[in-house]
Design a protein around this motif. Structure first.
Motif, short mmCIF file in Angstrom:
data_model
loop_
_atom_site.label_atom_id
_atom_site.label_comp_id
_atom_site.label_asym_id
_atom_site.label_seq_id
_atom_site.Cartn_x
_atom_site.Cartn_y
_atom_site.Cartn_z
N ILE A 308 0.85 -1.26 0.04
CA ILE A 308 0.09 -0.05 0.10
C ILE A 308 0.81 1.32 0.10
N VAL A 309 1.72 1.28 1.07
CA VAL A 309 2.68 2.32 0.91
C VAL A 309 3.49 2.66 0.04
N THR A 310 4.03 1.48 -0.87
CA THR A 310 4.84 1.59 -1.97
C THR A 310 4.07 2.29 -3.19
N GLY A 311 2.80 1.70 -3.28
CA GLY A 311 2.07 2.00 -4.35
C GLY A 311 1.68 3.61 -4.27
N GLN A 312 1.25 4.01 -2.94
CA GLN A 312 0.82 5.18 -2.84
C GLN A 312 2.05 6.31 -3.08
N THR A 313 2.96 5.93 -2.70
CA THR A 313 4.44 6.85 -2.62
C THR A 313 4.81 7.19 -4.25
N LEU A 314 4.57 5.96 -4.72
CA LEU A 314 4.82 6.07 -6.48
C LEU A 314 3.88 6.87 -6.94
N GLY A 315 2.55 6.75 -6.68
CA GLY A 315 1.54 7.61 -7.34
C GLY A 315 1.69 8.98 -6.87
N LYS A 316 2.30 9.52 -5.71
CA LYS A 316 2.14 10.68 -5.35
C LYS A 316 3.53 11.55 -5.34
N GLU A 317 4.57 10.50 -4.69
CA GLU A 317 6.00 11.47 -4.55
C GLU A 317 7.04 10.81 -5.45
N GLY A 318 6.97 9.96 -6.30
CA GLY A 318 7.98 9.35 -7.30
C GLY A 318 8.88 8.51 -6.82
N LYS A 319 9.73 7.72 -7.86
CA LYS A 319 10.82 6.76 -7.66
C LYS A 319 11.94 6.85 -6.48
N GLU A 320 12.49 8.15 -6.33
CA GLU A 320 13.76 8.37 -5.38
C GLU A 320 13.16 7.89 -3.75
#
Length: 462
Positions: A308-320
């Protein structure tokens, strides 16, 4: 590449999701443990029969987990996109609803297939696991009372997973608490014939589970269709058009289902191997399985939180930012795996002593506990990475391949050789059956470092 960082916000976010999921899993395991203890009082044949019947039902459970977690990869990414401020809010919201619709349709189809199989060939299913006539007969009775359970189990499980993906973790926990007490009361009534109910023994255990699943599905689906305002999925949305998202759903979600399905069959093959090692080995494995599940509830919670956290972070904040979190999840896996190993070592003897089983079963159970306490370190680490971070990044196709290659090419052949050719002690048989957990952990480190696991996901709109 730091495994541990002073990032309180990250750990707070992860455990705010993980702990309610873990508590819910603990309640589910508590129900299974109560079932095992209650049925265990009916004798080893009854315990073996329900354990083996549930191995088949467990295939369906894993299939549904695959459907739910596959949908979760998309739902969490779309949820992040809805809050990224990039102008894709409306498209992301529509794609989110389409994902839930496709998931529920597939769940109902899968439930129908398993229900029909259980209805028309229960004895054939039991013969996959054992040749002992009495166990087959008792398992057939259990199956007959479990046919419609599939529909309630599957829909409540998959709906729960997508609700978690948008941050709704408290309601499923409260529902599981209610289901725990419903199951406890129903089991006590119908297994032993209390409060005026008929004494149904093995059938009573299946009926108690059915009643609890009905309660669970009613509460979860009622909330999803009529109360939830995050996904805002209504009953009428079950008939919405989904063709625009179908290709993306198949690309990302279906490999999770296929992966978990083949893994389920592989794990079921492990159960078949164990089933043919004798009733004592089967009973010992049933005892240790519950203990292993108890020791990994937080790990499972962190795994789902990782996706969940990985998906949300990628959708909102990006790769780094996602890469930094990925290494921290790896550190969490190693730490939680070590804690779980110590827990199993501490509680193994007290738990084994609660069962009314033969000395042979006790001896085998102790060996299995010792083996599990070593394997769990690797299992925890790769579970958080494969079921959490890498899956959340959209790397579902590669996971589908590697998960199953390690299981089918290494673990199952090694377990068969250890059990039937070399006739090694139970400790080493179990170790060989779980050898893939060690190999996968090493592979996860290299895959994480490569950054190839981070995939782009679209809303299906042109």
């Amino acid at each position: 590449m730091k495994l541990f960082r002073n990032d309180k916000d990250f750990y707070k976010r992860v455990f705010a999701l993980a702990l309610p999921i873990a508590l819910q899993s603990l309640l589910a395991i508590g129900v299974n443990m109560l079932d095992t203890i209650m049925v265990g009082n009916l004798g080893e044949n009854a315990l073996s029969a329900t354990s083996l019947a549930n191995s088949f039902i467990g295939i369906y459970h894993i299939f549904c987990m695959g459907l739910g977690m596959g949908a979760s990869v998309l739902v969490s990414r779309y949820w992040g996109m809805k809050h990224a401020g990039t102008g894709q809010e409306e498209e992301a919201n529509h794609a989110l609803k389409q994902t839930v619709c496709l998931m529920l349709r597939l769940t109902l189809l899968l439930a129908a297939i398993f229900a029909i199989a259980t209805l028309i060939m229960p004895k054939t299913l039991m013969r996959m696991y054992t040749n002992e006539t009495q166990i087959i007969e008792l398992g057939t009775i259990y199956f007959r009372w479990s046919i419609i359970t599939y529909f309630f189990l599957g829909t409540s499980l998959t709906a729960t997973i997508v609700l978690r993906s948008v941050g709704q973790v408290k309601l499923p926990l409260f529902v599981s608490i209610g289901a725990f007490f419903v199951n406890l009361l129903a089991n006590y009534m119908f297994i032993f014939g209390k409060f005026g109910a008929p004494r149904m023994e093995v059938a009573g255990a299946a009926l108690g589970t059915l009643i609890a699943r009905l309660f669970e599905a009613g509460m979860i689906l009622g909330y999803l269709f009529f109360k939830d305002n995050k996904i805002a999925f209504k009953l009428k949305d079950m008939f919405m058009k989904t063709s625009s998202l179908l290709a993306e759903y198949i690309r990302i979600s279906i490999p999770v289902l296929v992966s978990d399905a083949i893994l389920a069959l592989g794990n079921n093959s492990v159960a078949i191997v164990i089933g043919h090692l004798g009733a004592a080995f089967v009973a010992a494995n049933a005892i240790t399985t519950v203990t292993q599940q108890m020791s990994t509830v937080v790990i499972q919670g962190v795994s789902q939180a990782g996706a969940i956290v990985t998906g949300q972070t990628l959708g909102k904040e990006g790769k780094e930012k996602t890469m930094t979190q990925g290494w921290m999840f790896l550190g969490l896996g190693l730490g939680l795996g070590t804690i779980s190993a110590l827990f199993i070592m501490a509680v193994s003897n007290p738990i084994i002593s609660t069962y009314n089983v033969s000395q042979e079963t006790v001896d085998i159970a102790r060996q299995l506990m010792a083996s599990i306490s070593f394997i769990i370190i690797f299992q925890a680490t790769n579970s958080i990475m494969t079921k959490g971070v890498l899956r959340g990044g959209g790397d579902t196709k590669m996971l589908m391949i590697t998960d199953n290659v390690f299981l089918w090419v290494v673990s199952i052949p090694a377990g068969i050789l250890a059990g039937f050719v070399f006739k090694w002690p139970a400790f080493w048989i179990y170790f060989c059956l779980k050898l893939d957990q060690v190999i996968k952990t090493i592979w996860c480190v290299f895959r994480l470092k490569s950054e190839k696991w981070i995939k782009n996901i679209s809303t299906g709109k042109k």
